[in-house]
Design a protein around this motif. Structure first.
Motif, PDB file in Angstrom:
ATOM      1  N   SER A  28       0.822  -1.204   0.000  1.00 43.35           N
ATOM      2  CA  SER A  28       0.000   0.000   0.000  1.00 43.35           C
ATOM      3  C   SER A  28       0.860   1.261   0.000  1.00 43.35           C
ATOM      4  CB  SER A  28      -0.913   0.011   1.221  1.00 43.35           C
ATOM      5  OG  SER A  28      -0.153  -0.005   2.415  1.00 43.35           O
ATOM      6  N   THR A  29       0.328   2.323  -0.650  1.00 44.67           N
ATOM      7  CA  THR A  29       1.024   3.603  -0.724  1.00 44.67           C
ATOM      8  C   THR A  29       0.196   4.668  -0.009  1.00 44.67           C
ATOM      9  OG1 THR A  29       2.056   3.041  -2.833  1.00 44.67           O
ATOM     10  CG2 THR A  29       1.943   5.375  -2.256  1.00 44.67           C
ATOM     11  N   VAL A  30       0.879   5.484   0.794  1.00 43.80           N
ATOM     12  CA  VAL A  30       0.213   6.557   1.535  1.00 43.80           C
ATOM     13  C   VAL A  30       0.916   7.866   1.210  1.00 43.80           C
ATOM     14  CG1 VAL A  30      -0.478   7.426   3.792  1.00 43.80           C
ATOM     15  CG2 VAL A  30      -0.339   4.957   3.399  1.00 43.80           C
ATOM     16  N   GLU A  31       0.133   8.920   0.893  1.00 38.88           N
ATOM     17  CA  GLU A  31       0.700  10.235   0.607  1.00 38.88           C
ATOM     18  C   GLU A  31       0.597  11.122   1.848  1.00 38.88           C
ATOM     19  OE1 GLU A  31       0.282  12.752  -3.228  1.00 38.88           O
ATOM     20  OE2 GLU A  31      -1.182  13.585  -1.824  1.00 38.88           O
ATOM     21  N   TYR A  32       1.672  11.845   2.141  1.00 36.90           N
ATOM     22  CA  TYR A  32       1.734  12.746   3.292  1.00 36.90           C
ATOM     23  C   TYR A  32       2.015  14.154   2.779  1.00 36.90           C
ATOM     24  CZ  TYR A  32       2.279   8.263   5.662  1.00 36.90           C
ATOM     25  OH  TYR A  32       2.097   6.979   6.109  1.00 36.90           O
ATOM     26  N   ASP A  33       1.083  15.068   3.013  1.00 40.66           N
ATOM     27  CA  ASP A  33       1.251  16.464   2.613  1.00 40.66           C
ATOM     28  C   ASP A  33       1.987  17.191   3.735  1.00 40.66           C
ATOM     29  OD1 ASP A  33       1.100  19.081   1.840  1.00 40.66           O
ATOM     30  OD2 ASP A  33      -1.055  19.060   1.408  1.00 40.66           O
ATOM     31  N   GLY A  50       8.626   5.516   9.245  1.00 43.08           N
ATOM     32  CA  GLY A  50       7.281   5.129   8.835  1.00 43.08           C
ATOM     33  C   GLY A  50       6.578   4.266   9.856  1.00 43.08           C
ATOM     34  N   THR A  51       5.406   3.797   9.489  1.00 43.17           N
ATOM     35  CA  THR A  51       4.606   2.965  10.396  1.00 43.17           C
ATOM     36  C   THR A  51       4.901   1.482  10.241  1.00 43.17           C
ATOM     37  OG1 THR A  51       2.798   2.968   8.801  1.00 43.17           O
ATOM     38  CG2 THR A  51       2.743   4.647  10.528  1.00 43.17           C
ATOM     39  N   SER A  52       5.579   1.097   9.170  1.00 40.10           N
ATOM     40  CA  SER A  52       6.051  -0.270   8.989  1.00 40.10           C
ATOM     41  C   SER A  52       7.205  -0.228   7.993  1.00 40.10           C
ATOM     42  CB  SER A  52       4.921  -1.188   8.513  1.00 40.10           C
ATOM     43  OG  SER A  52       4.399  -0.762   7.271  1.00 40.10           O
ATOM     44  N   ASN A  53       7.702  -1.388   7.598  1.00 40.98           N
ATOM     45  CA  ASN A  53       8.868  -1.422   6.726  1.00 40.98           C
ATOM     46  C   ASN A  53       8.598  -0.711   5.399  1.00 40.98           C
ATOM     47  OD1 ASN A  53      10.250  -2.856   8.649  1.00 40.98           O
ATOM     48  ND2 ASN A  53       9.663  -4.848   7.809  1.00 40.98           N
ATOM     49  N   VAL A  55       8.716   8.599  -2.437  1.00 44.04           N
ATOM     50  CA  VAL A  55       8.633   9.516  -3.566  1.00 44.04           C
ATOM     51  C   VAL A  55       8.507  10.946  -3.048  1.00 44.04           C
ATOM     52  CG1 VAL A  55       7.327  10.192  -5.611  1.00 44.04           C
ATOM     53  CG2 VAL A  55       7.535   7.769  -5.014  1.00 44.04           C
ATOM     54  N   PHE A  56       9.427  11.833  -3.506  1.00 47.98           N
ATOM     55  CA  PHE A  56       9.354  13.252  -3.197  1.00 47.98           C
ATOM     56  C   PHE A  56       8.568  13.963  -4.307  1.00 47.98           C
ATOM     57  CE2 PHE A  56      13.793  13.427  -0.974  1.00 47.98           C
ATOM     58  CZ  PHE A  56      13.298  12.629   0.054  1.00 47.98           C
ATOM     59  N   GLN A  57       7.567  14.773  -3.916  1.00 49.91           N
ATOM     60  CA  GLN A  57       6.948  15.705  -4.867  1.00 49.91           C
ATOM     61  C   GLN A  57       7.521  17.078  -4.560  1.00 49.91           C
ATOM     62  OE1 GLN A  57       2.641  15.637  -5.394  1.00 49.91           O
ATOM     63  NE2 GLN A  57       2.654  17.856  -5.630  1.00 49.91           N
ATOM     64  N   CYS A  58       8.325  17.621  -5.477  1.00 53.50           N
ATOM     65  CA  CYS A  58       9.080  18.839  -5.211  1.00 53.50           C
ATOM     66  C   CYS A  58       8.470  20.050  -5.914  1.00 53.50           C
ATOM     67  CB  CYS A  58      10.523  18.658  -5.658  1.00 53.50           C
ATOM     68  SG  CYS A  58      11.361  17.280  -4.837  1.00 53.50           S
ATOM     69  N   THR A  59       8.945  21.222  -5.525  1.00 54.46           N
ATOM     70  CA  THR A  59       8.571  22.470  -6.201  1.00 54.46           C
ATOM     71  C   THR A  59       9.758  22.940  -7.018  1.00 54.46           C
ATOM     72  OG1 THR A  59       9.331  23.836  -4.376  1.00 54.46           O
ATOM     73  CG2 THR A  59       7.061  23.081  -4.281  1.00 54.46           C
ATOM     74  N   LYS A  60       9.518  23.910  -7.877  1.00 56.17           N
ATOM     75  CA  LYS A  60      10.603  24.429  -8.718  1.00 56.17           C
ATOM     76  C   LYS A  60      10.429  25.927  -8.843  1.00 56.17           C
ATOM     77  CE  LYS A  60      13.240  22.967 -12.761  1.00 56.17           C
ATOM     78  NZ  LYS A  60      13.249  22.053 -13.938  1.00 56.17           N
ATOM     79  N   ASN A  61      10.810  26.624  -7.749  1.00 59.95           N
ATOM     80  CA  ASN A  61      10.563  28.060  -7.689  1.00 59.95           C
ATOM     81  C   ASN A  61      11.823  28.883  -7.889  1.00 59.95           C
ATOM     82  OD1 ASN A  61       7.769  27.894  -7.170  1.00 59.95           O
ATOM     83  ND2 ASN A  61       8.233  27.258  -5.082  1.00 59.95           N
ATOM     84  N   GLY A  62      12.872  28.282  -8.375  1.00 61.85           N
ATOM     85  CA  GLY A  62      14.092  29.046  -8.560  1.00 61.85           C
ATOM     86  C   GLY A  62      15.167  28.209  -9.216  1.00 61.85           C
ATOM     87  N   SER A 113       5.284  10.550  -0.672  1.00 58.80           N
ATOM     88  CA  SER A 113       4.497   9.310  -0.677  1.00 58.80           C
ATOM     89  C   SER A 113       5.393   8.162  -0.229  1.00 58.80           C
ATOM     90  CB  SER A 113       3.953   9.017  -2.080  1.00 58.80           C
ATOM     91  OG  SER A 113       3.016  10.007  -2.465  1.00 58.80           O
ATOM     92  N   ILE A 114       4.841   7.291   0.613  1.00 60.88           N
ATOM     93  CA  ILE A 114       5.584   6.126   1.101  1.00 60.88           C
ATOM     94  C   ILE A 114       4.836   4.863   0.704  1.00 60.88           C
ATOM     95  CG2 ILE A 114       6.489   4.928   3.128  1.00 60.88           C
ATOM     96  CD1 ILE A 114       6.648   7.598   4.557  1.00 60.88           C
ATOM     97  N   THR A 115       5.544   3.958   0.068  1.00 57.57           N
ATOM     98  CA  THR A 115       4.998   2.635  -0.226  1.00 57.57           C
ATOM     99  C   THR A 115       5.592   1.659   0.780  1.00 57.57           C
ATOM    100  OG1 THR A 115       4.817   3.139  -2.578  1.00 57.57           O
ATOM    101  CG2 THR A 115       4.764   0.812  -1.947  1.00 57.57           C
ATOM    102  N   TYR A 116       4.712   1.019   1.541  1.00 57.04           N
ATOM    103  CA  TYR A 116       5.177   0.102   2.574  1.00 57.04           C
ATOM    104  C   TYR A 116       5.347  -1.306   2.015  1.00 57.04           C
ATOM    105  CZ  TYR A 116       4.239   3.892   5.787  1.00 57.04           C
ATOM    106  OH  TYR A 116       4.264   5.110   6.434  1.00 57.04           O
ATOM    107  N   ALA A 117       6.295  -2.037   2.584  1.00 61.37           N
ATOM    108  CA  ALA A 117       6.587  -3.388   2.113  1.00 61.37           C
ATOM    109  C   ALA A 117       5.419  -4.327   2.397  1.00 61.37           C
ATOM    110  CB  ALA A 117       7.853  -3.911   2.793  1.00 61.37           C
TER     111      ALA A 117
END
Length: 586
Positions: free
Chosen positions: A465-470, A526-529, A534-541, A581-585
């Motif tokens: 499972s994959t969980v996204e964290y803002d 994380g909460t498990s292994n 995945v980093f979602q980055c910005t590009k402001n410079g 985003s984190i995908t857990y094993a």
């Protein structure tokens, strides 16, 4: 005597520093009549005819501001207000409280840092409580022109409810002292912060802990080992002489100590059997060193595969600095393994249940030797401990644990975990319920880049499972440096690491991102292994050419580490992150 002892304060402060009586709450007000006096004054200040409170207030008013009486006088009143932590203190042997004519808050007189019955330092016995009738003997003054009080350390409690003395029980003799085991049995049956009486206790020094102002705090046991010990708190030498240095005592020395036998309990609920302040040596036979048995050699490198033992954790923080609770050095996230030797707060959480954490000590063998303090540690999976119900605990002495988190050297002398930045990775070595789980993934992660997306994949691990964290929901303010926070049980810790610029949360105008500069580090727990991040980055410079930076990423079980490993610490590409985003094993 037991009834008297039980009237002692629930929490006794081992030592306090009171710079001046300006630290003491002011009386509720003085009410003078038209002639400038308080009505109802009686007494002549003698032992047979003490001043009442109105009379003593009128007297100090006549003396003038900060002019003390030439001679001691006797004052009679009813205790109307206690000063928290200062009525009575076994560390200094004096107390501070208010008295009035009728026990109310009207026209109060401050009994300031007065000694105890018989003009002695307090060690045990009845304390002055609200409603008690007391007689005070001492010099008086109008402090700062507005506070009528006794002169500091020049007054004492002559009587409480008619009692002018108390019989202090005594245990053992010089020639036939108690063993440490016998003394511990007496202490075990005391109420919290209760003193049984003075005792002669014989033992071998297992550990010398601290030296201050000619006094040494040390531990004794029957066999000189660091288990089943009594703390000799701020002890003096032979004939009550001050020590010259901490080296005057050493592990292995055999001593007979005389002092107040006390069950001291701190605010976290941790019990310390002790001979309280005021203890001193009756005899000493120098040993040949040794003592403190069960000490361990540092081992491990702080990884999950090779966790630090307690000695290595202590070694890891010995050179870290501490300036304040908000300004200190800490390690990266590491793993420490050991057996629980002591529990500081019922094995669950801080009193009141607000934080859901526990404080305890660990050592290699579960004894009180070479201990490391796990302070305010969360439970398995970074969750809160269960509520304490009186018969249920989540951990117990003897449990084998692995703790994951940051370490610090609190106040420069206490190696411990950073409060709220550590959790139980495993309990009883099996990962516990929801603990470490199966064999964790480990190794350096493979990086791939797609414009503003940076993906790190663990080697040979199948994802589930994959969980996204803002990260922008963290609630932090603009320019928070080296931020550390949790989102839904996951910890995100940004660290300056070896760089020249702090990692920072940048939230202003169109910017809402976390900035990792050259050599900065991000640690995710994380909460498990973890299988993928995945980093979602910005590009402001122009400084944020995402994916072009040299980077190092690795994963070990539930812990992911990323370093923006630019060659020159003073320059290089920033990595600006908004979501992860984190995908857990599986």
């Amino acid at each position: 005597m037991k009834k008297i002892l039980k009237s002692m304060l629930a929490v006794m402060i081992a030592a306090f520093t009171l710079a001046s009586c300006s630290d003491v709450p002011s009386p509720y007000g003085l009410f003078f009549n038209e002639s400038g006096e308080i009505e109802g004054a009686e007494g002549s200040g003698t032992i047979d005819d003490p001043y009442n409170v109105p009379a003593i207030i009128n007297l100090v008013k006549e003396l003038g501001s900060d002019i003390s009486s030439d001679e001691p006088v006797y004052i009679k009143g009813i205790v109307s207000q206690l000063v928290e932590g200062q009525n009575y203190d076994a560390g200094y042997g004096n107390g501070t409280f208010y008295i009035s004519l009728d026990g109310t808050g009207k026209n109060q007189f401050l009994v300031y840092r007065a000694l105890y019955l018989e003009n002695k330092s307090y060690t045990a016995g009845p304390v002055a409580n609200i409603g008690d009738e007391v007689v005070i003997c001492g010099k008086v003054v109008l402090h700062n022109g507005n506070t009528p009080e006794t002169v500091e350390k020049e007054a004492y409690l002559y009587s409480i409810n008619g009692e002018t003395s108390y019989d202090m029980p005594e245990f053992g003799t010089k020639d036939n002292p108690l063993s440490v085991a016998d003394a511990l049995e007496i202490i075990e049956n005391l109420e919290n912060n209760e003193t049984a009486g003075n005792a002669y206790v014989k033992g071998k020094i297992s550990k010398v802990d601290a030296f201050s102002s000619g006094k040494i705090t040390y531990y004794i046991s029957d066999d000189g080992q660091n288990s089943k010990t009594i703390q000799c708190y701020k002890g003096l030498g032979l004939n009550k002489a001050k020590f010259a240095a901490q080296s005057d005592l050493a592990a292995g020395d055999e001593v007979v100590v005389y002092g107040p036998l006390t069950k001291y309990v701190n605010n976290s609920g941790y019990v310390t059997p002790e001979l309280n302040d005021g203890n001193y040596l009756i005899s000493i036979v120098k040993g040949s060193g040794g003592g403190g048995g069960g000490s361990s050699t540092p081992s491990g490198d702080g990884t999950l595969q090779k966790p630090y033992n307690a000695a290595a954790a202590i070694e890891a923080v010995k050179d870290l600095t501490w300036t304040s609770n908000n300004d200190y050095q800490a390690t990266d996230v590491v793993y420490v393994k050991g057996k629980i030797s002591r529990i500081a707060n019922k094995g669950t959480y801080t009193e009141g249940g607000t934080y859901g954490n526990a404080s305890f000590y660990i050592s290699d063998d579960g004894t009180e030797s070479t201990e490391f303090y796990c302070f305010r540690v969360l439970y398995l999976n970074n969750t809160k401990f269960n509520e304490y119900t009186g018969d249920k605990v989540d951990i117990k002495v003897g449990d084998e644990v692995i703790v994951c988190g940051k370490l610090m050297n609190y106040q420069g002398n206490t190696p411990e975990t950073v409060a709220g930045a550590a959790y139980l990775y495993s309990l009883n070595s099996g990962g516990g319920s929801g603990g470490g789980g199966d064999t964790p993934s480990s190794g350096n992660m493979t990086k791939s880049v797609n414009d503003l997306i940076v993906t790190f994949t663990a080697p040979n691990v199948t994802g589930g499972s994959t969980v996204e964290y803002d990260l922008t929901t963290c609630g932090l303010t603009h320019q928070t440096t080296n931020p550390s926070f949790q989102i839904n049980g996951v910890t995100f810790a940004f660290d300056k690491n070896t760089g020249n610029t702090n990692a920072v949360y940048w939230k202003t105008g169109d910017y809402d991102e976390f900035r990792l500069y050259a050599q900065n580090k991000l640690t995710i727990t994380g909460t498990s292994n973890i299988a993928k991040v995945v980093f979602q980055c910005t590009k402001n410079g122009s400084n944020n050419a995402v994916g072009n930076e040299q980077s190092y990423a690795s994963v070990s079980g539930k812990t992911f580490t990323f370093v923006n490993d630019w060659t020159a610490p003073s320059s290089g590409t920033q990595c600006r992150i908004k979501k992860i985003s984190i995908t857990y094993a599986q």
